[in-house]
Write a protein that holds these residues in place. Structure first.
Motif, mmCIF file in Angstrom:
data_model
loop_
_atom_site.group_PDB
_atom_site.id
_atom_site.type_symbol
_atom_site.label_atom_id
_atom_site.label_comp_id
_atom_site.label_asym_id
_atom_site.label_seq_id
_atom_site.Cartn_x
_atom_site.Cartn_y
_atom_site.Cartn_z
ATOM 1 N N ILE A 126 2.100 6.050 -12.214
ATOM 2 C CA ILE A 126 2.123 4.698 -12.080
ATOM 3 C C ILE A 126 2.656 4.230 -13.658
ATOM 4 N N THR A 186 0.882 -1.278 0.138
ATOM 5 C CA THR A 186 -0.026 -0.079 -0.042
ATOM 6 C C THR A 186 0.849 1.257 -0.072
ATOM 7 N N TRP A 220 -4.413 0.994 -6.572
ATOM 8 C CA TRP A 220 -3.485 1.974 -6.576
ATOM 9 C C TRP A 220 -3.902 3.240 -6.975
#
Length: 258
Positions: free
Chosen positions: A122, A85, A112
């Motif tokens: 990302i 996380t 995410w």
């Protein structure tokens, strides 16, 4: 088990997609950069060099890879990517050649996006060659009468293990992300005997090796080698062309400017 030494046999070629992926990350001064699936740490070092002021977080689910990364100077942690996380200051998350091993990775990406700060990046890269001869022939041999019983539970990945660039783009854009998705086929020149076999031994054949004893593993390799040589015939100079398709996605979470 992963073998860091075998994985690094083709370090230069395996590293090319990583640098093509991270080149599309547009942030200048991230607070925290995360490398999920850092492997032996050789590529994580490049992140530290690019963003020397950032907090660097690295992890892998292989004890062997974590140990190798630590020896390379990376403070890697042993973590399953599905359990990770983000911390509140995470501005960049990179997952290079990892998520193809995680069947639920599509839902993981969505989580995410929800958990990362606004404007976070990302960047993922996965192989897109599960329908290539290297993988098709491996599955055919594993399913043959001689091996089916012993390898029934191995579950070699099919071409639905990953999505197309457009599918990833649509999934992330639907969550409000800005997305850059593409694919590249690298025509790699491998050298040495049984070059393609040695390449996939470090990755795709790992589950087969884990399921067999030493004698069985050597016999499987011996049967697969000529099949691969016919599909990827060596050239006159002893090298072999190996076409390797990769899928890339770089997304930025909604909101925020960093």
């Amino acid at each position: 088990m992963w073998d860091p030494g075998k994985y690094l046999d083709f370090a230069d070629l395996r590293g090319r997609p990583f640098f093509d992926l991270t080149a599309r990350i547009g942030i200048q001064r991230p607070r925290r950069v995360v490398d999920l699936g850092c492997g032996p740490g050789n590529l994580t070092l490049a992140l530290a060099q690019r963003w020397p002021e950032a907090r660097l977080e690295a992890s892998d689910n292989s004890p062997e890879m974590v140990e190798a990364a630590r020896k390379a100077g990376i403070a890697a942690e042993l973590i399953d990517v599905r359990e990770w996380t983000p911390k509140v200051d995470t501005d960049v998350v990179i997952s290079n050649a990892v998520l193809q091993w995680v069947p639920e990775h599509r839902q993981l990406l969505e989580r995410w996006v929800r958990e990362l700060p606004p404007g976070a990046w990302i960047a993922i890269q996965v192989p897109g060659n599960f329908d290539a001869p290297s993988h098709v022939l491996t599955r055919e041999l594993a399913a043959s009468a001689a091996w089916a019983e012993r390898l029934r539970e191995v579950g070699l990945r099919e071409d639905d293990a990953v999505d197309s660039p457009k599918q990833y783009a649509e999934r992330l854009a639907s969550l409000g992300c800005m997305v850059d998705a593409w694919e590249t086929s690298y025509v790699q020149r491998l050298s040495g005997d049984n070059a393609v076999l040695e390449w996939i031994t470090g990755t795709a054949l790992r589950p087969v090796k884990a399921a067999l004893d030493a004698a069985g593993w050597q016999r499987f390799r011996a049967e697969l080698a000529p099949m691969l040589d016919r599909a990827y015939p060596p050239r006159g100079d002893g090298t072999t062309w190996f076409e390797f398709r990769r899928i890339f996605v770089v997304a930025r979470t909604p909101g925020g400017e960093r």
